[in-house]
Scaffold this active site. Sequence first.
Site, PDB file in Angstrom:
ATOM      1  CG  MET B  24      -1.882  -1.204   1.221  1.00 39.35           C
ATOM      2  SD  MET B  24      -3.127  -1.042  -0.084  1.00 39.35           S
ATOM      3  CE  MET B  24      -3.648  -2.753  -0.263  1.00 39.35           C
ATOM      4  CG  HIS B 142       2.723   2.325   3.823  1.00 37.52           C
ATOM      5  ND1 HIS B 142       1.464   2.372   4.363  1.00 37.52           N
ATOM      6  CD2 HIS B 142       2.882   1.078   3.339  1.00 37.52           C
ATOM      7  CE1 HIS B 142       0.892   1.187   4.229  1.00 37.52           C
ATOM      8  NE2 HIS B 142       1.733   0.375   3.610  1.00 37.52           N
ATOM      9  CG  HIS B 143      -2.419   5.488   1.013  1.00 40.85           C
ATOM     10  ND1 HIS B 143      -3.314   6.019   1.912  1.00 40.85           N
ATOM     11  CD2 HIS B 143      -2.791   5.952  -0.197  1.00 40.85           C
ATOM     12  CE1 HIS B 143      -4.196   6.743   1.262  1.00 40.85           C
ATOM     13  NE2 HIS B 143      -3.894   6.716  -0.016  1.00 40.85           N
ATOM     14  CB  ALA B 144      -0.304   3.873   6.851  1.00 40.37           C
ATOM     15  CD  GLU B 191      -3.771   8.409  -2.982  1.00 42.97           C
ATOM     16  OE1 GLU B 191      -3.736   9.657  -2.983  1.00 42.97           O
ATOM     17  OE2 GLU B 191      -2.771   7.706  -3.127  1.00 42.97           O
TER      18      GLU B 191
END
Lengths: 458, 458
Positions: B24, B142-144, B191
Amino acid sequence: MAVIKRLNPLDWTFLAAETRESMMHVGALMPFTPPADAPPDLFRRLMDEIRAEAKAYPPWNLKLRHPGLLAHPLQSWVEDEHFDVEYHIRRSALPSPGDERELGILVSRLHSHSIDFHRPPWEVHFIEGLEGGRFAMYFKVHHALVDGYTGIRLLSRSLSDDAGDRDKPMFFALKPPAREAKPAGGAPTLEHLLGLVRQQAGTTRNITRALSHTLSRRRGALVAPMQAPRSILNSKISRNRRFATQQFGVERLKKVAHRHGGTLNDLVLALCGGALRRLLAELGALPAQPLTAMLPVNIRPKDDPGGGNAVGAILASLGTDIADPVERFRAIVASTREAKEQLQGMTAAGIMQYSSLLMAPMLLSQIPGAVGRVRPAFNLVVSNVPGPNKPLYFRGCRMDAYYPLSIPFHGYGLNITVVSYIDTLNFGFIGCRDTVPHLQRLAVYSRDALEELEQAGA
Amino acid sequence: MAVIKRLNPLDWTFLAAETRESMMHVGALMPFTPPADAPPDLFRRLMDEIRAEAKAYPPWNLKLRHPGLLAHPLQSWVEDEHFDVEYHIRRSALPSPGDERELGILVSRLHSHSIDFHRPPWEVHFIEGLEGGRFAMYFKVHHALVDGYTGIRLLSRSLSDDAGDRDKPMFFALKPPAREAKPAGGAPTLEHLLGLVRQQAGTTRNITRALSHTLSRRRGALVAPMQAPRSILNSKISRNRRFATQQFGVERLKKVAHRHGGTLNDLVLALCGGALRRLLAELGALPAQPLTAMLPVNIRPKDDPGGGNAVGAILASLGTDIADPVERFRAIVASTREAKEQLQGMTAAGIMQYSSLLMAPMLLSQIPGAVGRVRPAFNLVVSNVPGPNKPLYFRGCRMDAYYPLSIPFHGYGLNITVVSYIDTLNFGFIGCRDTVPHLQRLAVYSRDALEELEQAGA
């Protein structure tokens, strides 16, 4: 997907131990010098030639049947019907100036990436842009497929001792060799030893029992397993690696070793000990007690009149508590001599049992949560393995060196493996980037340690 | 380790979904042209300058508190007290000849490696050796930590619209900006939409219930979720990625779009559709029914008299069942027009609810074992996002293009994201190497598709 073969228990162990941080692949780095008449587009030509190989043979075309669950109890190897040569054979390049440092950084990075288990678990990277028009080959294979020693043996089938031989097929496109007679006792590698220990020890429960048995009757003079001091080398590792290399001429090393009354192997340990003492002191992390190294060795057991060899493990002091280089060297010589004498007094079965006990804490450390509770039996593994004794060529390009990359484990964040090539010893320092900061200095400091010993007796 | 902040539920979702195969992280590739007066050792100087930055500011110095268990229920961000700039800022180089193909291969490979969660989850790679003395920056996060859109906004704070400005600090060494007013409705990114859908849908159980509700009363004329044909794009993905890029001038595109009676966005879809039709036909995998794409769009809801925008999702046909390029374009225009009309007839809440339903199968596919059972709602995501509208410079080097890398998901192995930059559209094709073979051809075929449409009306 026909099952080609089941995994043997040792290979399975290497899969079961694989995590994001603790990766069980081994590797090799080989720099090459092209011939004087090399065409300017040599690298592309080589790649085109190699990628034109039509077919891969076992073990290079084998992949896991259960890539999603590495520790699957029925794990096995199956043929990869979509073998993708472009995936396995890759091109890379070094940023300027393409020196040893940049090569070390790139290989550290390549070695830090886990293997893709949905494919045959190996990769070869052709790295161009080295100073002086040279290039390098970096080879990486999961230990569950082949151990490092075997991998290199198979890989070197692509190499020739004839500089004029320019069309040997790539290793993966060669039919597997007929089963070879194994040399008696095998090579003194960590991997060979791990295999033997696994056979000997069986389950983890058995290892635990045997270990506690030893501890209760340990002897005096030797470096015993539990004498290893705690050090930064012996903590849980993280995912990233650092790799550094060093090459010395054997004649130069032998001269120094003999002058100070030791063997070539003792000098290898002394260079490691000198370098580690300096690095750990700089980091404010030098233990008061000497670091101890575990070495796989070939030993002649007392019950083998035929002169066969057994592979065993000895523990040696690295003398890191001693400031004077000559005194440090003598302490190392004394400790290896005593360890070998002890091993030679044992039967083949005894050697194996003793070696298993030495290595048990290393195996135990791989169990989640064990690091920090199980005290290290030794601080690091130093392996010294015989390699090719004549110059090898890859399609006319001369192999300049052969540097091994072994496996850092949880609790054993640094590994030093040495391979001989013609008249040189080639050091591969591989470690966890976080638990062993500035590892690359070990390469420089080992050279300084040699110079110190050279000057000390001159 | 002071906890800096808890993860919000959406960020947590991106961690929980992370596996070896389904990663991700998002990225961007930016090629640069150095100024005419650049020194020969430009790259090394840049690296030295950047690595000399003393300090990293949030979010760039944040790492996970529980890196060993990504889905930890109390997961949070803590400060990395040993921030290692050399780890995060890396140098790479292209093998000769350093063309677009080699750049695509290297970036594919870099994007295929998972993020190290023991550190702040981002990397920047400076890639030298591009043809014409150029270099590129590849950014990965990272998308987090931050979504792609925000990441780029923060990254571009290192860039300047003044070619003479040569000492802007690197993005990670800049204090976080004061909280900005969010543009009404936000950007039409996947997103953003995922975030809204998560808020709307809540738990997986709710998504399932809502989805089955929709299916029972689907309408006729529109491309409805369950009309997407099965295709190779919609299977379980593996770990490796391929990335390809394409850049077109906006004026050229607009001219073609208007001549054939559509919008710029319709033409983007037509180029994707033309390229996909040809690739899938070559692979013997072209479905009889047209592929459908999901597009995040800005829509004015009927209950917002102030002219505010809402982000919604529409489904469009890519006309891949139609051989004639002009007819294909017209089919696409008809389908997007109808989809937008439908959305414009809804209230803001209705738009969100409809969009959630469209995206539910994508979320469900991420549940282990669901791919193949849950039928795809659409075949791929095509996103068209506004980017910088004037030339940007990195210490005097002009940014030539801006290519986004979004996330392939299980069941959605191809993503096409388009970002505008000055007077160009920049296509980033990212996909799973195994489920979308020869993905790089899409870049070439999209150009051919444009030429076909140009010739068709000339």
